[in-house]
Design a protein around this motif. Structure first.
Motif, short mmCIF file in Angstrom:
data_model
loop_
_atom_site.label_atom_id
_atom_site.label_comp_id
_atom_site.label_asym_id
_atom_site.label_seq_id
_atom_site.Cartn_x
_atom_site.Cartn_y
_atom_site.Cartn_z
N ILE A 38 1.22 -1.56 -0.04
CA ILE A 38 0.19 -0.22 0.17
C ILE A 38 1.18 1.77 -0.55
O ILE A 38 1.36 1.95 1.05
CB ILE A 38 -0.85 0.20 1.48
CG1 ILE A 38 -1.79 -1.30 1.40
CG2 ILE A 38 -1.84 1.08 1.09
CD1 ILE A 38 -2.94 -1.41 2.55
N ALA A 39 0.85 1.66 -0.96
CA ALA A 39 1.99 3.17 -1.08
C ALA A 39 1.14 4.08 -1.61
O ALA A 39 0.33 3.77 -2.49
CB ALA A 39 3.21 2.50 -2.39
N GLU A 83 -2.25 8.32 4.36
CA GLU A 83 -3.61 7.39 3.53
C GLU A 83 -3.58 6.47 3.56
O GLU A 83 -4.36 5.52 3.36
CB GLU A 83 -3.34 8.18 2.33
CG GLU A 83 -4.28 8.00 1.25
CD GLU A 83 -3.84 8.65 0.03
OE1 GLU A 83 -4.84 8.26 -1.00
OE2 GLU A 83 -3.28 9.63 -0.79
N ALA A 84 -1.91 5.70 3.18
CA ALA A 84 -1.74 4.37 3.72
C ALA A 84 -2.11 3.67 4.58
O ALA A 84 -2.97 2.80 4.59
CB ALA A 84 0.25 4.51 3.43
N ARG A 85 -1.58 4.52 5.47
CA ARG A 85 -2.55 3.51 7.30
C ARG A 85 -4.21 3.65 7.15
O ARG A 85 -5.01 2.45 7.24
CB ARG A 85 -2.18 4.32 8.43
CG ARG A 85 -0.61 3.99 8.50
CD ARG A 85 -0.15 2.47 8.90
NE ARG A 85 1.20 2.43 8.34
CZ ARG A 85 1.71 1.38 8.72
NH1 ARG A 85 1.32 0.22 8.89
NH2 ARG A 85 3.31 0.99 8.42
N ASP A 86 -4.85 4.88 6.77
CA ASP A 86 -5.93 4.85 6.57
C ASP A 86 -6.86 3.56 5.17
O ASP A 86 -7.92 3.07 5.73
CB ASP A 86 -6.69 5.93 6.11
CG ASP A 86 -6.44 7.13 7.26
OD1 ASP A 86 -6.26 6.74 7.97
OD2 ASP A 86 -7.06 8.27 6.49
N THR A 87 -5.80 3.39 4.27
CA THR A 87 -6.56 1.97 3.57
C THR A 87 -6.38 0.52 4.03
O THR A 87 -7.13 0.09 4.40
CB THR A 87 -5.19 2.55 2.18
OG1 THR A 87 -5.66 3.41 1.63
CG2 THR A 87 -5.99 1.26 1.01
N THR A 122 4.54 5.52 2.28
CA THR A 122 4.68 6.62 1.60
C THR A 122 5.88 5.40 0.91
O THR A 122 6.60 4.90 0.97
CB THR A 122 6.07 7.70 1.98
OG1 THR A 122 6.72 7.79 2.71
CG2 THR A 122 4.66 8.46 2.96
N PRO A 123 6.03 6.52 -0.67
CA PRO A 123 7.02 5.82 -1.58
C PRO A 123 8.50 5.63 -1.03
O PRO A 123 9.09 4.27 -1.21
CB PRO A 123 7.07 6.51 -3.03
CG PRO A 123 5.62 6.90 -2.91
CD PRO A 123 5.25 7.07 -1.61
N GLU A 124 9.09 6.33 -0.21
CA GLU A 124 10.04 6.49 0.68
C GLU A 124 10.36 5.38 1.52
O GLU A 124 11.18 5.01 1.61
CB GLU A 124 10.68 7.84 0.74
CG GLU A 124 10.89 9.14 -0.31
CD GLU A 124 9.53 9.53 -0.67
OE1 GLU A 124 9.53 10.08 -1.67
OE2 GLU A 124 8.30 8.70 0.06
N GLN A 125 9.58 5.51 2.31
CA GLN A 125 8.96 4.23 3.08
C GLN A 125 8.82 2.66 2.91
O GLN A 125 9.89 1.99 3.54
CB GLN A 125 7.90 4.11 4.34
CG GLN A 125 7.69 5.50 5.43
CD GLN A 125 6.53 6.19 5.70
OE1 GLN A 125 5.84 6.06 5.03
NE2 GLN A 125 6.84 6.74 7.23
N VAL A 126 8.01 2.73 1.52
CA VAL A 126 8.11 1.63 0.97
C VAL A 126 9.05 1.04 0.43
O VAL A 126 9.58 0.13 0.96
CB VAL A 126 7.10 1.40 -0.10
CG1 VAL A 126 7.24 -0.06 -1.04
CG2 VAL A 126 5.83 1.95 0.82
#
Length: 370
Positions: free
Chosen positions: A249-250, A256-260, A316-320
């Motif tokens: 989930i990026a 937004e990712a955690r809400d998804t 986020t893309p960076e975190q992933v």
């Protein structure tokens, strides 16, 4: 030899949604489809966006939210013929296939695709499926003993002439396959994947497979599996690569990712997840040492039915990207990704996440050299 640092760059695969219901057992909107036209476009999209492999699932009857399913080997061949570079892995069940028959299919698929066909040997957890088809249901470790013979027979038939094999499950007498698959120095025969989590699965992976597929794991879980796999591989003078399942989930923001993720779990199909849990808990706990797939999975874990949330590629893309590279440093060679909305999320991953992964890999390599 060992499994350490076999590849310079982590590779990427995606779950082929050839089974209805998407990759999470939830009523959340999933913009995906199990039909062929959707999947053909998806394979082409994945190929354009840097994915190396696709894995076709195997189900023979409806179960736990998956009402419809396309057969994995024929579907894989169709995707191979619709693409140019993507390797497609067909999941198969020993006990429902005779290995020499699959070897024949695989050799033909390999020629038709110019060497891009692969096989994932899954030993089976759905007893109702075997019984509905009139096949005997074996307990966990016996299923993996059968898978070990299956892997060994496939390899021998693809690489040798006049094959003789006398096992407890398969017997082959003076069998020669012609034509054999497309053998090259870089790839001697179709790649063999062994799926599982248990000690028996790790043994099969280390002794017979090219790749070992794990359910979703955190860093400690991956390290524990890799330690066992490497020990088996070293004992047999082999190299085995490691693939990790993850539900990705990026999003532009972590919130937004955690809400998804939260919405997926809140809208879980409770009846289907509980039914799945009842089936797979028995499969996991029936191992001799309790290390089988799903043996310690929570309800939330099983909303993504291969523990994909556990890998925590969410943010986020960076975190992933940072977490993917951290897994790579542990010894993960491939990420097998599932997505909520396949088409657009694979495009997003290719545009936003994959370039960051390659940058981090390059900087890490430069730092280790300097």
């Amino acid at each position: 030899m060992s499994t350490e640092k076999i590849t310079d760059n982590v590779q990427f695969a995606y779950w082929v949604p050839n089974v209805s219901g998407g990759l999470v057992t939830s009523t959340i909107d999933q913009r995906t489809s199990w039909d062929f036209e959707y999947n053909k476009r998806l394979a082409q999209t994945a190929e354009r966006n840097g994915f190396d492999y696709a894995l076709s699932q195997v189900r023979y009857m409806a179960s736990y939210g998956a009402e419809y399913q396309h057969e994995s080997t024929s579907f894989s061949l169709a995707l191979l013929l619709a693409t140019e570079r993507l390797k497609v892995i067909a999941a198969v069940h020993p006990g429902l296939w005779q290995p020499a028959v699959l070897a024949k299919f695989g050799a033909t698929a390999d020629h038709l695709s110019n060497g891009r066909f692969a096989v994932n040997v899954v030993s089976g957890w759905f007893s109702g499926e075997f019984r509905a088809l009139g096949e005997p249901w074996l307990e966990h470790d016996e299923r993996y003993r059968r898978s070990a013979e299956f892997l060994e027979v496939l390899r021998k038939i693809w690489t040798e002439d006049h094959v003789d094999f006398g096992g407890d499950f398969y017997r082959i007498r003076d069998f020669t396959l012609k034509p054999k698959p497309l053998n090259t120095p870089q790839r001697p025969n179709p790649e063999l994947f062994q799926g599982g989590n248990s000690t028996a699965a790790r043994s099969n992976g280390g002794r017979y497979a090219d790749w070992y597929f794990s359910n979703g794991k955190d860093f400690d879980g991956v390290t524990e599996q890799l330690d066992d796999l490497r020990a088996v591989a070293r004992a047999h003078d082999r190299e085995v690569r490691f693939g990790l399942n993850a539900f990705i989930i990026a999003r532009d923001t972590e919130r937004e990712a955690r809400d998804t993720l939260r919405e997926i779990v809140e809208k879980a199909n409770t009846e289907a997840v509980e039914g799945f849990r009842d089936s797979v808990k028995q499969a996991g706990k029936s191992t001799s040492d309790g290390k089988g797939m799903w043996a310690d999975s929570s309800f939330e874990d099983l909303v993504q039915y291969n523990d994909g949330f556990r890998s925590q590629l969410i943010g986020t893309p960076e975190q992933v990207a940072e977490r993917i590279v951290a897994y790579k440093k542990l010894g993960v060679d491939l990420i097998l990704g599932g997505f909520l909305h396949f088409q657009e999320e694979i495009e997003y991953f290719g545009a936003k996440v994959l370039p960051l992964v390659r940058e981090l890999e390059a900087s890490s390599t430069s730092a280790s050299v300097s």
